[in-house]
Design a protein around this motif. Structure first.
Motif, PDB file in Angstrom:
ATOM      1  N   ARG A 161       0.828  -1.223   0.000  1.00 37.66           N
ATOM      2  CA  ARG A 161       0.000   0.000   0.000  1.00 37.66           C
ATOM      3  C   ARG A 161       0.858   1.267   0.000  1.00 37.66           C
ATOM      4  O   ARG A 161       2.047   1.251   0.339  1.00 37.66           O
ATOM      5  CB  ARG A 161      -0.912   0.009   1.226  1.00 37.66           C
ATOM      6  CG  ARG A 161      -0.204   0.170   2.551  1.00 37.66           C
ATOM      7  CD  ARG A 161      -1.189   0.106   3.719  1.00 37.66           C
ATOM      8  NE  ARG A 161      -0.528   0.315   4.996  1.00 37.66           N
ATOM      9  CZ  ARG A 161      -0.010  -0.660   5.735  1.00 37.66           C
ATOM     10  NH1 ARG A 161      -0.070  -1.914   5.302  1.00 37.66           N
ATOM     11  NH2 ARG A 161       0.558  -0.378   6.889  1.00 37.66           N
ATOM     12  N   THR A 162       0.221   2.336  -0.382  1.00 40.42           N
ATOM     13  CA  THR A 162       0.875   3.641  -0.407  1.00 40.42           C
ATOM     14  C   THR A 162       1.381   4.010   0.982  1.00 40.42           C
ATOM     15  O   THR A 162       0.685   3.811   1.978  1.00 40.42           O
ATOM     16  CB  THR A 162      -0.117   4.721  -0.880  1.00 40.42           C
ATOM     17  OG1 THR A 162      -0.634   4.340  -2.155  1.00 40.42           O
ATOM     18  CG2 THR A 162       0.566   6.068  -1.006  1.00 40.42           C
ATOM     19  N   GLY A 163       2.586   4.537   1.046  1.00 40.36           N
ATOM     20  CA  GLY A 163       3.149   4.943   2.325  1.00 40.36           C
ATOM     21  C   GLY A 163       4.179   3.979   2.875  1.00 40.36           C
ATOM     22  O   GLY A 163       4.926   4.321   3.795  1.00 40.36           O
ATOM     23  N   VAL A 164       4.232   2.764   2.332  1.00 44.73           N
ATOM     24  CA  VAL A 164       5.238   1.785   2.756  1.00 44.73           C
ATOM     25  C   VAL A 164       6.395   1.858   1.765  1.00 44.73           C
ATOM     26  O   VAL A 164       6.241   1.490   0.595  1.00 44.73           O
ATOM     27  CB  VAL A 164       4.655   0.359   2.803  1.00 44.73           C
ATOM     28  CG1 VAL A 164       5.743  -0.633   3.216  1.00 44.73           C
ATOM     29  CG2 VAL A 164       3.484   0.292   3.768  1.00 44.73           C
ATOM     30  N   PRO A 165       7.561   2.322   2.200  1.00 48.28           N
ATOM     31  CA  PRO A 165       8.676   2.523   1.261  1.00 48.28           C
ATOM     32  C   PRO A 165       9.434   1.235   0.964  1.00 48.28           C
ATOM     33  O   PRO A 165       9.290   0.229   1.655  1.00 48.28           O
ATOM     34  CB  PRO A 165       9.575   3.509   2.017  1.00 48.28           C
ATOM     35  CG  PRO A 165       9.354   3.152   3.468  1.00 48.28           C
ATOM     36  CD  PRO A 165       7.904   2.753   3.573  1.00 48.28           C
ATOM     37  N   ALA A 166      10.240   1.293  -0.072  1.00 50.32           N
ATOM     38  CA  ALA A 166      11.142   0.192  -0.401  1.00 50.32           C
ATOM     39  C   ALA A 166      12.470   0.412   0.312  1.00 50.32           C
ATOM     40  O   ALA A 166      12.937   1.543   0.455  1.00 50.32           O
ATOM     41  CB  ALA A 166      11.360   0.109  -1.902  1.00 50.32           C
ATOM     42  N   VAL A 182      -4.373   3.032  -0.389  1.00 51.95           N
ATOM     43  CA  VAL A 182      -4.801   2.519   0.911  1.00 51.95           C
ATOM     44  C   VAL A 182      -6.258   2.058   0.869  1.00 51.95           C
ATOM     45  O   VAL A 182      -6.606   1.009   1.411  1.00 51.95           O
ATOM     46  CB  VAL A 182      -4.606   3.602   1.995  1.00 51.95           C
ATOM     47  CG1 VAL A 182      -5.202   3.140   3.322  1.00 51.95           C
ATOM     48  CG2 VAL A 182      -3.118   3.918   2.164  1.00 51.95           C
ATOM     49  N   ARG A 183      -7.110   2.816   0.219  1.00 55.20           N
ATOM     50  CA  ARG A 183      -8.533   2.443   0.158  1.00 55.20           C
ATOM     51  C   ARG A 183      -8.724   1.137  -0.613  1.00 55.20           C
ATOM     52  O   ARG A 183      -9.553   0.303  -0.235  1.00 55.20           O
ATOM     53  CB  ARG A 183      -9.348   3.558  -0.495  1.00 55.20           C
ATOM     54  CG  ARG A 183      -9.502   4.796   0.383  1.00 55.20           C
ATOM     55  CD  ARG A 183     -10.431   5.803  -0.258  1.00 55.20           C
ATOM     56  NE  ARG A 183     -10.611   6.984   0.581  1.00 55.20           N
ATOM     57  CZ  ARG A 183     -11.398   8.015   0.264  1.00 55.20           C
ATOM     58  NH1 ARG A 183     -12.064   8.012  -0.897  1.00 55.20           N
ATOM     59  NH2 ARG A 183     -11.502   9.039   1.090  1.00 55.20           N
ATOM     60  N   ALA A 184      -7.974   0.968  -1.683  1.00 50.07           N
ATOM     61  CA  ALA A 184      -8.083  -0.268  -2.455  1.00 50.07           C
ATOM     62  C   ALA A 184      -7.596  -1.462  -1.642  1.00 50.07           C
ATOM     63  O   ALA A 184      -8.184  -2.546  -1.690  1.00 50.07           O
ATOM     64  CB  ALA A 184      -7.279  -0.144  -3.750  1.00 50.07           C
ATOM     65  N   ALA A 185      -6.520  -1.275  -0.878  1.00 44.87           N
ATOM     66  CA  ALA A 185      -6.010  -2.350  -0.036  1.00 44.87           C
ATOM     67  C   ALA A 185      -7.025  -2.721   1.040  1.00 44.87           C
ATOM     68  O   ALA A 185      -7.261  -3.902   1.316  1.00 44.87           O
ATOM     69  CB  ALA A 185      -4.683  -1.926   0.606  1.00 44.87           C
ATOM     70  N   ALA A 186      -7.641  -1.689   1.647  1.00 40.76           N
ATOM     71  CA  ALA A 186      -8.652  -1.944   2.674  1.00 40.76           C
ATOM     72  C   ALA A 186      -9.869  -2.648   2.084  1.00 40.76           C
ATOM     73  O   ALA A 186     -10.435  -3.562   2.702  1.00 40.76           O
ATOM     74  CB  ALA A 186      -9.068  -0.631   3.329  1.00 40.76           C
ATOM     75  N   ALA A 187     -10.258  -2.240   0.883  1.00 43.18           N
ATOM     76  CA  ALA A 187     -11.396  -2.888   0.223  1.00 43.18           C
ATOM     77  C   ALA A 187     -11.095  -4.346  -0.070  1.00 43.18           C
ATOM     78  O   ALA A 187     -11.947  -5.229   0.120  1.00 43.18           O
ATOM     79  CB  ALA A 187     -11.732  -2.146  -1.073  1.00 43.18           C
TER      80      ALA A 187
END
Length: 259
Positions: A161-166, A182-187
């Motif tokens: 998800r967005t916000g987790v860096p490499a 994030v919303r897609a991951a939660a869905a």
């Protein structure tokens, strides 16, 4: 022109399994769709593992060998990718070294003592849990095999998800880090949990809650590991993704044995 969903399926199956699927695109859009499709890979691998376990069970091999098949088939169908990942992650975390040194340890081809110990206990836990489940009911064992495989890949969707860096600028971790909104991951998490609960309903009312709890517990365990790895390494790597998958699968199986 190939539609984006098909690119996503190719990306998911081509990177998360040994199935002969050609990945035609490696851009962020394909990676996003691919990580959202990751639970579908879990369905296929889980069904393959459950089928192998049931064949052995019906041939009279017994629940223990059925459990070994249930744990071995996903490993074979991923070339041991996730098991290698959790071993390397354990070596990196157990080293106590700074992030740069720990990442170098994880990249080495050999497995250290922390990795060996982790692999042994993870596989023992998976086989023990599956053995108990198949011993109690072939349907419960088969469902657990599929649910754990799906929960493992759902953990990857959430970790991308967005916000987790490499942690590194190259590699699979860098290719998929932060690609899923994030919303897609939660869905995706809500949909998979709901479908798992519905599948649990086939076994009884109590199994609705137990199956949903198994998925949620798997995600919580994977999230705790993800946050720890992000703090220690500065982000995620392909090995960390593997570690998350095995952590989620093991947690789901343990929870499904309770009660």
């Amino acid at each position: 022109m190939t539609p984006p969903p098909l690119h996503g399926l190719r990306f998911a199956f081509g990177t998360l399994s040994v199935l002969p699927v050609k990945v035609s695109r490696w851009d962020r859009e394909a990676a996003r769709a691919g990580m959202l499709c990751a639970p579908l890979v879990g369905v296929v691998l889980g069904c393959g593992a459950a089928l192998a376990a049931l064949v052995l069970l019906f041939l009279g091999a017994g629940p223990l060998l059925a459990a070994v098949a249930g744990a071995a088939v996903p490993a074979v169908l991923t070339r041991g990718l996730h098991l290698d990942g959790i071993a390397d992650t354990a070596d990196g975390l157990g080293s106590g070294r700074p992030a740069e040194d720990a990442l170098r340890i994880m990249k080495q081809s050999d497995i250290g003592p922390f990795g060996v110990i982790t692999l042994v206990f993870v596989l023992l836990a998976q086989v023990a849990a599956l053995s108990r489940l198949y011993d109690g009911s072939w349907t419960r064992g088969a469902l657990a095999t599929v649910v754990s495989a799906v929960a493992a890949r759902l953990a990857l969707t959430l970790a991308a998800r967005t916000g987790v860096p490499a942690a590194r600028p190259e590699g699979l971790g860098a290719a998929v880090a932060g690609v899923v909104p994030v919303r897609a991951a939660a869905a995706a998490a809500l949909v998979v949990t709901g479908v798992a609960a519905a599948a649990g309903a086939l076994l009884g009312t109590y199994d609705i809650a137990r199956t949903a709890l198994a998925v949620l517990a798997a995600l919580v365990a994977a999230e705790l590991l993800l946050r720890h790895c992000t703090r220690r390494f500065g982000g995620v790597t392909g090995d960390v993704f593997g570690g998350l998958a095995e952590t989620a699968a093991t947690t789901a199986l343990v929870v499904l044995t309770l009660g």
